[in-house]
Scaffold this motif. Structure first.
Motif, PDB file in Angstrom:
ATOM      1  N   HIS A 113     -23.962  13.425 -22.978  1.00 25.11           N
ATOM      2  CA  HIS A 113     -23.478  14.806 -23.039  1.00 25.11           C
ATOM      3  C   HIS A 113     -24.574  15.723 -23.585  1.00 25.11           C
ATOM      4  O   HIS A 113     -24.779  16.836 -23.075  1.00 25.11           O
ATOM      5  CB  HIS A 113     -22.232  14.877 -23.925  1.00 25.11           C
ATOM      6  CG  HIS A 113     -21.494  16.175 -23.842  1.00 25.11           C
ATOM      7  ND1 HIS A 113     -20.183  16.278 -23.464  1.00 25.11           N
ATOM      8  CD2 HIS A 113     -21.897  17.451 -24.089  1.00 25.11           C
ATOM      9  CE1 HIS A 113     -19.808  17.539 -23.479  1.00 25.11           C
ATOM     10  NE2 HIS A 113     -20.839  18.273 -23.858  1.00 25.11           N
ATOM     11  N   LEU A 114     -25.289  15.268 -24.612  1.00 22.42           N
ATOM     12  CA  LEU A 114     -26.364  16.068 -25.180  1.00 22.42           C
ATOM     13  C   LEU A 114     -27.492  16.278 -24.174  1.00 22.42           C
ATOM     14  O   LEU A 114     -28.077  17.366 -24.103  1.00 22.42           O
ATOM     15  CB  LEU A 114     -26.911  15.411 -26.441  1.00 22.42           C
ATOM     16  CG  LEU A 114     -26.020  15.417 -27.682  1.00 22.42           C
ATOM     17  CD1 LEU A 114     -26.741  14.731 -28.843  1.00 22.42           C
ATOM     18  CD2 LEU A 114     -25.627  16.835 -28.078  1.00 22.42           C
ATOM     19  N   ILE A 115     -27.800  15.242 -23.410  1.00 21.40           N
ATOM     20  CA  ILE A 115     -28.846  15.372 -22.387  1.00 21.40           C
ATOM     21  C   ILE A 115     -28.483  16.483 -21.407  1.00 21.40           C
ATOM     22  O   ILE A 115     -29.319  17.333 -21.069  1.00 21.40           O
ATOM     23  CB  ILE A 115     -29.059  14.032 -21.653  1.00 21.40           C
ATOM     24  CG1 ILE A 115     -29.756  13.029 -22.582  1.00 21.40           C
ATOM     25  CG2 ILE A 115     -29.885  14.236 -20.377  1.00 21.40           C
ATOM     26  CD1 ILE A 115     -29.849  11.619 -22.022  1.00 21.40           C
ATOM     27  N   GLN A 116     -27.232  16.504 -20.961  1.00 24.21           N
ATOM     28  CA  GLN A 116     -26.802  17.554 -20.033  1.00 24.21           C
ATOM     29  C   GLN A 116     -26.888  18.933 -20.674  1.00 24.21           C
ATOM     30  O   GLN A 116     -27.306  19.916 -20.038  1.00 24.21           O
ATOM     31  CB  GLN A 116     -25.372  17.275 -19.555  1.00 24.21           C
ATOM     32  CG  GLN A 116     -25.240  16.051 -18.664  1.00 24.21           C
ATOM     33  CD  GLN A 116     -26.137  16.141 -17.433  1.00 24.21           C
ATOM     34  OE1 GLN A 116     -26.242  17.180 -16.775  1.00 24.21           O
ATOM     35  NE2 GLN A 116     -26.803  15.041 -17.113  1.00 24.21           N
ATOM     36  N   ALA A 117     -26.522  19.014 -21.947  1.00 30.67           N
ATOM     37  CA  ALA A 117     -26.583  20.304 -22.641  1.00 30.67           C
ATOM     38  C   ALA A 117     -28.018  20.791 -22.778  1.00 30.67           C
ATOM     39  O   ALA A 117     -28.315  21.976 -22.558  1.00 30.67           O
ATOM     40  CB  ALA A 117     -25.928  20.181 -24.012  1.00 30.67           C
ATOM     41  N   PHE A 118     -28.931  19.889 -23.116  1.00 31.21           N
ATOM     42  CA  PHE A 118     -30.332  20.294 -23.245  1.00 31.21           C
ATOM     43  C   PHE A 118     -30.931  20.644 -21.881  1.00 31.21           C
ATOM     44  O   PHE A 118     -31.794  21.530 -21.796  1.00 31.21           O
ATOM     45  CB  PHE A 118     -31.146  19.205 -23.939  1.00 31.21           C
ATOM     46  CG  PHE A 118     -30.997  19.200 -25.435  1.00 31.21           C
ATOM     47  CD1 PHE A 118     -31.427  20.283 -26.192  1.00 31.21           C
ATOM     48  CD2 PHE A 118     -30.419  18.115 -26.084  1.00 31.21           C
ATOM     49  CE1 PHE A 118     -31.285  20.281 -27.570  1.00 31.21           C
ATOM     50  CE2 PHE A 118     -30.280  18.108 -27.460  1.00 31.21           C
ATOM     51  CZ  PHE A 118     -30.713  19.201 -28.204  1.00 31.21           C
ATOM     52  N   ARG A 119     -30.487  19.985 -20.833  1.00 33.84           N
ATOM     53  CA  ARG A 119     -30.944  20.374 -19.502  1.00 33.84           C
ATOM     54  C   ARG A 119     -30.499  21.795 -19.166  1.00 33.84           C
ATOM     55  O   ARG A 119     -31.255  22.569 -18.573  1.00 33.84           O
ATOM     56  CB  ARG A 119     -30.413  19.393 -18.459  1.00 33.84           C
ATOM     57  CG  ARG A 119     -31.186  18.076 -18.400  1.00 33.84           C
ATOM     58  CD  ARG A 119     -30.581  17.103 -17.423  1.00 33.84           C
ATOM     59  NE  ARG A 119     -31.417  15.918 -17.273  1.00 33.84           N
ATOM     60  CZ  ARG A 119     -30.990  14.753 -16.815  1.00 33.84           C
ATOM     61  NH1 ARG A 119     -29.704  14.614 -16.454  1.00 33.84           N
ATOM     62  NH2 ARG A 119     -31.821  13.734 -16.710  1.00 33.84           N
ATOM     63  N   GLU A 120     -29.287  22.128 -19.555  1.00 32.23           N
ATOM     64  CA  GLU A 120     -28.796  23.492 -19.327  1.00 32.23           C
ATOM     65  C   GLU A 120     -29.625  24.486 -20.144  1.00 32.23           C
ATOM     66  O   GLU A 120     -29.976  25.561 -19.657  1.00 32.23           O
ATOM     67  CB  GLU A 120     -27.323  23.573 -19.716  1.00 32.23           C
ATOM     68  CG  GLU A 120     -26.709  24.965 -19.618  1.00 32.23           C
ATOM     69  CD  GLU A 120     -26.649  25.493 -18.193  1.00 32.23           C
ATOM     70  OE1 GLU A 120     -26.612  26.729 -18.025  1.00 32.23           O
ATOM     71  OE2 GLU A 120     -26.661  24.674 -17.252  1.00 32.23           O
TER      72      GLU A 120
END
Length: 241
Positions: A173-180
């Motif tokens: 979930h954090l990876i997706q947030a940092f990608r955003e």
């Protein structure tokens, strides 16, 4: 990402009698995510804390967006557009999620459009908006710490080991947030021990050892060169995928 937003040139930091940073040279390109890697004790957290003025450099120069910030105070750095998420997250456990966010909005009331965007990144924060932050899970606390840092637009986000102690699903979930976040052209400097996360997010990488940067280049190069990984980090990233 051709120009540098943050540079460290020959930075030394002493903590008491200990000479921790011994001439750190680091370039953080504008608009990308730079990973700062290295073994435990290499000086990564000290580097972040020195950038933020929490510890003072004893020698060398730190430049942010063309300005010398070597001797700048932490509060002034925050006001200039730098946000810092420390390893211990730095949230106020006795305050609600909402109160934590209100305190982080330094320039006035929270922008509701930006808050809605943060809810999209971290839906749990909306769900637990009025809960004491101390009652959140470890992953939710990390989400709150990051949300506090980005409640207002930042030029540079500095994050120390965001995945530490978290379950794989939360790390995803954090990876997706940092990608955003990367898609908004926010520049990010991150210390991370989870090499899968590092390879998923990093554009550039700097590897530290004994208080110095001993390698700098593209994350893609390091991720696809097992010999380089073993030489610099003592292990192969492939074993951590």
């Amino acid at each position: 990402m051709s120009d540098a937003l943050l540079t460290l040139a020959g930075v030394h930091t002493h903590i008491g009698q200990y000479h921790i940073l011994q001439g750190v040279d680091l370039v953080v390109p504008r608009g990308g995510l730079t990973m700062l890697l290295g073994r435990n004790g290499a000086g990564k957290t000290t580097t972040l804390r020195t950038i933020m003025g929490l510890w003072q450099a004893s020698q060398g120069q730190i430049t942010f967006d063309g300005r010398d910030i070597t001797r700048a105070h932490t509060a002034d750095l925050a006001a200039s557009g730098i946000a810092y998420v420390p390893e211990d997250m730095g949230i106020f456990a006795g305050l609600t999620v909402r109160e934590n966010m209100v305190l982080a909005a330094r320039s006035g009331p929270m922008d509701q459009k930006r808050l809605a965007w943060i809810y999209e990144l971290f839906p749990a924060l909306e769900k637990f908006w009025n809960w004491p932050a101390g009652n959140l899970s470890g992953g939710q606390k990390q989400m709150l710490a990051i949300a506090r840092a980005i409640v207002e637009p930042r030029e540079l986000l500095i994050v120390d080991e965001p995945s530490k102690g978290l379950a794989p699903a939360i790390i995803g979930h954090l990876i997706q947030a940092f990608r955003e976040l990367k898609s908004t052209h926010t520049t990010i400097l991150m210390v991370e021990q989870n090499f899968s996360m590092a390879t998923a997010l990093g554009d550039t990488v700097a590897v530290m050892d004994d208080g110095r940067v001993v390698h700098a280049g593209s994350m893609h190069e390091l991720a696809h060169d097992g010999d380089l990984q073993r030489r610099l980090l003592g292990l192969s990233l492939d074993a951590h995928q």
